[in-house]
Design an enzyme around this catalytic site. Structure first.
Site, PDB file in Angstrom:
ATOM      1  N   HIS A 366       0.924  -1.384  -0.020  1.00 55.28           N
ATOM      2  CA  HIS A 366      -0.079   0.078  -0.030  1.00 55.28           C
ATOM      3  C   HIS A 366       0.942   1.312  -0.063  1.00 55.28           C
ATOM      4  O   HIS A 366       0.517   2.400  -0.709  1.00 55.28           O
ATOM      5  CB  HIS A 366      -1.038  -0.171   1.133  1.00 55.28           C
ATOM      6  CG  HIS A 366      -1.963  -1.163   1.138  1.00 55.28           C
ATOM      7  ND1 HIS A 366      -2.712  -1.452   2.148  1.00 55.28           N
ATOM      8  CD2 HIS A 366      -2.205  -1.874  -0.009  1.00 55.28           C
ATOM      9  CE1 HIS A 366      -3.434  -2.528   1.783  1.00 55.28           C
ATOM     10  NE2 HIS A 366      -3.307  -2.792   0.510  1.00 55.28           N
ATOM     11  N   CYS A 679       6.754 -11.059 -22.848  1.00 53.18           N
ATOM     12  CA  CYS A 679       6.420 -10.175 -22.031  1.00 53.18           C
ATOM     13  C   CYS A 679       7.307 -10.170 -20.814  1.00 53.18           C
ATOM     14  O   CYS A 679       6.774  -9.407 -19.757  1.00 53.18           O
ATOM     15  CB  CYS A 679       5.041 -10.256 -21.624  1.00 53.18           C
ATOM     16  SG  CYS A 679       4.466 -11.501 -21.139  1.00 53.18           S
TER      17      CYS A 679
HETATM   18  C1  PEP Z   1       6.610 -13.976 -16.501  1.00 56.13           C
HETATM   19  O1  PEP Z   1       6.494 -15.123 -15.830  1.00 56.13           O
HETATM   20  O2  PEP Z   1       7.377 -13.686 -17.604  1.00 56.13           O
HETATM   21  C2  PEP Z   1       5.398 -13.022 -16.732  1.00 56.13           C
HETATM   22  C3  PEP Z   1       5.435 -12.141 -17.373  1.00 56.13           C
HETATM   23  O3  PEP Z   1       4.568 -13.274 -15.674  1.00 56.13           O
HETATM   24  P1  PEP Z   1       4.830 -12.695 -14.210  1.00 56.13           P
HETATM   25  O4  PEP Z   1       6.004 -12.043 -13.986  1.00 56.13           O
HETATM   26  O5  PEP Z   1       3.859 -11.832 -13.838  1.00 56.13           O
HETATM   27  O6  PEP Z   1       4.729 -14.337 -13.350  1.00 56.13           O
END
Ligand code: PEP
Ligand code: MG
Length: 753
Positions: A366, A679
């Protein structure tokens, strides 16, 4: 059968107060205390062990054991039952102590005839100061009332220790404390920005002068009055906050004001007063108990609640003491604290504050949400900083890298100043490249998307010039609230995001819960291997209502637009199909009921589990797109826990296996005619991003701050030459190919810093 004598606890407290009030030395008081406790608890032995430097526990007073052992017997941390109590900060209650494998026999104490053992920790402010024990000859289990009574006494004892006179309390921290030397720390950068300033220790602890109540009814009245004042003050703060709190930061403060009304908390406070403590001591005791419970559970979400309750407890203490204004800050203040609640940060205001350094805080804390809303640099998870910092020490903080330096040498200050101006330049540079296309020298267009999770992140879409949101982690919104968001709230939230984003695409990842992402509500079982446990799509398929509601909200919010849904942690095609069937069911429902619907719905799979790599052609027949979650994928491929700092960086994704793996995915997707992007964190690092582009990836999603540097890199590479180079690298056997890639970039003037 021994037991607390009738009216014992109360009598004990009354007598305790008399002893505390005596003008005698602390040692004399301890000697009297053990006699008193032994007699009231009807125990043959009562002993006090206190922690000394190096964590040894020294016998400070005893009734029943050999007096000659006092100040001679020392137990190491974790040694024997006394060590166990100190280590776990939990009571140990045994009817046959000598037969317990953890029992450590010390002949000098003469404790052999005693069978039963009860030890409780002497705790104050979350720190274990020592251990208080009682022992009896007969084998017996101490009952709850006795354990409770001994814990209350231990709390009073903690005050005696804290008031000093027994030994120099500061010695407990001695090995750590090198007051004049520079110290460097590395935590997690939670809110961006570089600061150079002076330490202000957020010392919210209010010294409790009076522990034992004279008049219980009057204490209850004081408590109620202070609670009423507290609630009023929190409401005023919520209304009049100078900061324009909106979105998540407002929700956080609203949740906080609900805590101020929490019945369970108020009940515990009243019970503590009824046990004979003053209102101040009751607040302290309830906070200590909660802190210990949460620390022991290791649960990140309980910890967040704890910060809110500690914040409230400190505020309540101030109301009890009639003092309600927070500490005045000097200019260039950098607040340093173990933890902080969001409201405490708001109390300080933004004017004089340069940065915040906390031992305990994570991205979704928070206080971190409020710090970001205030534009205040914050580094969290900085172990040991509080014990090493002194007020007015100079300190430098980098909220991006997580670097913190105490009492820095002049050249370190200069380097931070340089970082600060570099950061400003980078912001300017980012603005300069923001509107330029991400096109390589040989004309290949790379799509640069940003990762997000909160409404607060959305303005960065414009600032960074990202092509859209490639990963929206929806679970973050679920994690900051106090209750499960209702359907209407979810619709509203997704609608605001979609509207704010405008024409650019947003990929909504459905709830990726489990592992270390636990909701503050509902019941969660602890797991041995949470990363491999009941998480993400596994939860969604076992509890389909949760996923269906989320899909329903997304469908409504995306009316007339293209909706992109991404399913996390898919392990096989059947699992994806089952989840996709839920999406289709919701679409069908919306059609039948003539509810708002998207123009088109695309459903993708995250490639995070290695097994799915071997089914890529098949999954691409079912999924509209695949996004590589490299954070999880590499954790599983290299068999390293991404949260375990000891091993997390042991293997470099930029090694031949890592690169070959990406090459394999890209080729297999191309053969199947599928759309694959990445990503994970590696997309945002220019050198890694260069390698990914060389391996054929054309869409990367990253933290918005990284878009500028990655784009600058892209604009100076030639993908044909780069892919030939990467092809060769895949055949090598180096532990890491980082040096070779860096040299490649340097020779061609490609910016990868
Ligand atoms: C990942 O695992 O690369 C991903 C983008 O998801 P998170 O980091 O939220 O697990
Ligand atoms: Mg993941």
């Amino acid at each position: 059968m021994p037991s607390v004598t009738a009216g014992g606890p109360r009598l004990l407290l009354r007598r305790l107060r008399e002893i505390m009030a005596e003008p005698s030395s602390a040692q004399t008081r301890l000697d009297k205390l053990v006699v008193l406790i032994a007699s009231i608890m009807v125990a043959e032995v009562c002993s006090i062990y206190l922690r000394r430097a190096g964590n040894a526990l020294e016998l400070f007073a005893t009734e029943g054991l050999n007096r000659s052992a006092v100040h001679n017997t020392r137990m190491r941390q974790g040694e024997g039952l006394v060590g166990l109590v100190a280590e776990t900060a939990e009571p140990v209650n045994l009817s046959d102590a000598p037969s317990d494998p953890r029992f450590a026999y010390r002949p000098e104490t003469g404790e052999d005839p005693y069978k039963s053992f009860l030890g409780v920790p002497v705790v104050r402010g979350g720190q274990v100061y020592g251990v208080l024990t009682v022992q009896n000859r007969a084998a017996r289990q101490y009952d709850e009332e006795e354990v409770e009574a001994l814990q209350t006494v231990a709390m009073v004892l903690a005050e005696v220790v804290a008031q000093g006179g027994l030994f120099d309390i500061a010695e407990l921290d001695e090995p750590e404390l090198r007051a004049d030397l520079p110290r460097a720390f590395r935590g997690d950068g939670l809110s961006d920005g570089v600061a150079v300033g002076f330490v202000v220790l957020h010392e919210p602890r209010v010294k409790v002068e009076r522990m034992i109540a004279d008049d219980m009814a009057a204490e209850l009245q004081r408590l109620d009055t202070a609670l009423g004042e507290l609630r009023g003050a929190v409401d005023v703060m919520l209304e009049s906050s100078e900061l324009d709190l909106t979105g998540e930061s407002r929700e956080v403060i609203e949740a906080y004001s609900l805590f101020a009304r929490d019945q369970g908390w108020q009940l515990k406070l009243r019970d503590a007063v009824k046990s004979g403590l003053t209102a101040e001591a009751a607040v302290e005791r309830v906070a200590d108990e909660l802190r210990l419970r949460v620390t022991k559970s290791g649960d990140a979400f309980l910890r967040e609640r704890l910060h809110d309750f500690e914040d409230l407890a400190r505020r309540l203490q101030r109301h009890l003491g009639g003092e309600t204004t927070p500490q005045d800050l000097p200019r260039n203040a950098v607040l340093v604290a173990r933890s902080m609640g969001p409201a405490e940060l708001l109390d300080y205001g933004r004017d004089r504050l340069q940065a915040l350094v906390l031992e305990d805080a994570a991205t979704t804390s928070h206080v971190a949400i409020v710090a970001r809303a205030m534009g205040l640099p914050l580094v969290g998870n900085v172990r040991g900083v509080v014990d090493n910092a002194r007020g007015a020490d100079q300190i430098v903080v980098d909220g991006e890298t997580g670097d913190v330096q105490l009492r820095p040498m002049p050249d370190v200050i200069a380097s931070f100043e340089a970082r600060r101006s570099l950061r400003q330049q980078r912001v300017a540079q980012m603005a300069a490249v923001r509107d330029l296309p991400a096109i390589t020298k040989d004309g290949v267009h790379i799509r640069l998307m940003m990762n997000a999770g909160l409404l607060l992140d959305i303005p960065q879409l414009q600032e960074s010039g990202a092509d859209g949101i490639g990963l929206f982690r929806t679970e973050l919104q679920f994690m900051i609230g106090e209750t499960m968001p209702r359907l209407a709230d979810q619709v509203e939230f997704y609608r605001r995001i979609i509207e704010d984003v405008g024409d650019k695409p947003v990929v909504f990842r459905t709830l990726d819960l489990g592992g270390d992402k636990i909701l503050p509500y509902g019941r969660w079982e602890r797991e041995e291997n949470p990363a491999l446990g009941w998480r993400a799509i596994r939860i969604a398929l076992d509890r389909p209502a949760l996923l269906r509601y989320q899909i329903r909200a997304l469908l409504t919010a995306s009316e007339g637009r293209v909706l992109r849904i991404l399913l996390p942690m898919i392990t096989d095609v059947a699992e994806f199909n089952a989840a996709r069937a839920l999406v289709d069911r919701e679409l069908e429902r919306a059609r039948l009921l003539q509810l708002p619907q998207p123009r088109q719905t695309l459903v993708g799979a995250m490639l995070e589990v290695p097994a799915l790599m071997f089914m890529l052609p098949q999954i691409l027949r079912s999924a509209d797109f695949v996004s590589i979650g490299s954070n999880d994928l590499f954790q599983f491929v290299f068999a390293v826990d991404r949260t375990n700092t000891r091993v997390a960086k042991r293997y470099d994704p930029l090694n031949p296996a890592g690169l070959t793996l990406i090459r394999q995915i890209v080729r297999s997707a191309a053969d199947a005619g599928g759309d694959v992007s990445l990503c994970g964190e590696m997309a945002g690092k220019p050198l890694e991003a260069m390698a990914l582009i060389g391996l054929g990836l054309r869409t990367l999603s990253m933290q918005p701050a990284n878009i500028g540097p990655v784009k600058t890199m892209i604009r100076s590479v030639d993908t044909r030459e780069l892919s030939e180079f990467l092809e060769k690298l895949c055949g090598r056997t180096d532990h890491s190919l980082r040096t070779r890639l860096t040299a490649y970039a340097a020779e061609r003037g490609i910016a990868v810093k």
